[in-house]
Every structure is written in C-alpha cells, then in structure tokens.
Scaffold this active site. Sequence first.
Site: not given
Length: 422
Positions: A79, A174
């Site tokens: 991400d 994350e």
Amino acid sequence: MEPIIERFLRYIAIDTQSDENSTTQPSTTKQFDLQRILLCELTEMGITATLDQYGYLMASIPANTEGDITPIGFIAHVDTSPDCSGKNINPQIITNYTGGDIILNKERNIVLSEKMFPELRNYLNQTLITTDGTTLLGADDKAGVAAIMHAANHIMKHPEIKHGQIKIAFTPDEEVGRGVEHFDVAKFGARYAYTIDGGEIGELEYENFNAATATLLIHGTNIHPGYAKNKMINAARIAMEIDSMLPKYERPESTDGYDGFYHLTGMTATVEEASMHYIIRDHDHDKFLLRKNNLTSIAESINDKYGPSTVEITITDSYYNMRKMVEPHIHIVEKAIQAMKDCNVTPLVRPIRGGTDGASLSFKGIPCPNIFAGGHNFHGRYEYLPVQSMMKAADVIVRIITLFAQGDKYQPIDIQQTNTHI
C-alpha cells in the site's frame, strides 16, 4: 538495471493507496490488484505462493542444501500513503543525473530543489526516478517490493547459490498501522525476517518509536455573539488553547534522532464542537508514558476550567519499540551489516523515526530489523528513488541469504563501532 526498473514502474502504475477510515482488511480492495500480479509473477518464477482474504501474499522458496539453516523472511508492503494521491502516477526518469534542481512540473512550478534536498548530490551520475509533482511516487514501499522480487528471481535462476528456506511476504495497510493485524506468523514460517522498507541506501534500523494516537472531542456552547458574555464556550478556541499547552519544540518540525514529539495531524472546529487528532511518538518507553499522561492531564485541566464534560480524550497505542525484541538476537543485525559491507554499502544504523511492519512482528515472535529500499521524501510529491540504491537493496537481500546459509562462519561485527546513531 533495466529489469528492476521495469518491475518498479509496473508496480507503481497500480493505485494501492490504503484508507485509514476504512474498517475492512485490507482497507482498500485495490491493493489486491497489485497482490494478484505479484502472485502471478512469483508462480512464473516457480515459487509457491498464496494470497488470502485479508490481502496477505506469502511465498516460500525451499532450501537447496542440507544442514540446519535458519528459515529467514523478507517483507515489504504494497500500500501507499493516504497523505498524497497514488493514482495515475507519471514517473520521470533522469539518467546520469548531473546535479542541480529537477523540474517536476513546469506548469505548476514544482521543483525538486537541490538546496532544499541536498542529499541529491549523493547521486551524481546515477539514474533517478521522480514524480511529476502531482502525486507521490510509491517507492514506499514498492521499491522494497521490487527489490525482493528481483532478489527472488535471481535466486531461482542461480541454483548454485546455496540457501535455506526463504520466506516472502507482501502486506497490505502498513501505512495505516494495520499491516500485520491478521498476519499468520505460523504460516509465514520464518524464524527471523527483514522488512525492506527503509529510506536511503545503507539504512539499517532495529529500534523505532513507541506510538499512540490521541483523539480529543471538545464540546462548546454556542450563544449569539451579541449576548455571549459569560455564556459562550468556544470549542474552536479551546482546541487552540490545548495545542498551545503542548511544548512547541516537541513537534516533528523541531525534532530528530531520538527526540519524541506530539503531532497534530488534523482538526475540525466550530464554536459548538471541535475534534483534534494527534500522534504521540517516543523511542524511550518511560518518556512515551509521560507524553500520554501529559496530554491526559491537559484534557483534565481544561475540564476543570470549563466544565467536566468539555473534553473527551481517547488514547490508543499503535506499536512499540522493537529494540528489546531484536537485541537478544543481535546476530541478525550483524549479518545485515556484514551483507551491506560485502556489497560495498556503508551501513547507517539509525533509529526509525516511524514504524514498520517489523516492529509489530518483532512482538509477535519474529525479530525483524528494517533495511533500506533506497527512496527519499516518502509520502509526497518530492519523493524520488535512485535506481542504484534499489538495486543494492536486492544485492543485500541475496547476500543475507548466503550468510545465513554459512551459519556462524562469518566474522561478527562490533555493533557499537558500526552504529551511527544520530
């Protein structure tokens, strides 16, 4: 370098921005778009891989030599940050960088300034990948993803490289602090691991902030301003008052190294109601507790002043300093230092002024230092990536693998002499 560049460009072309306001895992389904591509690429390499419903991609390369070799893992997140758009990234490639400013967007006069970012001078004659000034780049952490994939492909194509079991994981979310919420440690199967999620070349980190988030809801009393004397309680002004009660030199813009801080990340305010959102950070656990207690005491003092229900405060811990979990296994840091030296990379052992998936994984039973992926200026339009740094990250991964296969035959490193804590 062309294959690793192609990988990186292929990965950043996919929008994988996570969403801190989502309650699902992963927080955005578009993260699956990249995970499925990685799954296919790993399968094509001959590597067994699986993708679960939470967005975790795990892969395993079996040992190709006998002996009791510790299974090790390498982890990166797919991400990108919610802080800046990751959609329609239009990267620019500067070959043989000769120094000076880099014009990112001529129409908007957005410039990657050598004066503002003097570390650019470290990359003369190298290939840089930048943004076009309208999005982030995604080197955090797709440079890490590309480095792991490049290293895995190299291992598969060179069976003469002896190794134990190699575990790979690509995680979602994350950037919103939920990267290992559903991480299956047993399934992953590594005894030790490394996140490839650091910045400039040489970074090696095994200590990070203790982290918490704080939300303050402020309730005011709105009265017509012409008749407000001794009646109005202005929630917006109370919000300003609360922030002024925090030490002004303990903010991100005034701190570095081991300094902790309070960071006001967002605020909405009217006379009737206001909300404030802070992140609290400190490497030292006792100081971390003091920071949380200080913010709570400020809220209590406001309630004493304006009324018992004026401020509601909620503080939630996010992650903790992994140092105490890694230090008993300091040989994994030593091996990373040795690997960097063997690859002609100067180790820069520093505390992370942030957190990684490795911090939480260390507390889940997988000691997990963090290694550079090569990028700079993450989370914004000035992000850039020296390609040679990403390539070196892949080289270091391969070298760590070979050092673990050698067991204790390498020369241990004096951490204190190598350590360049700021």
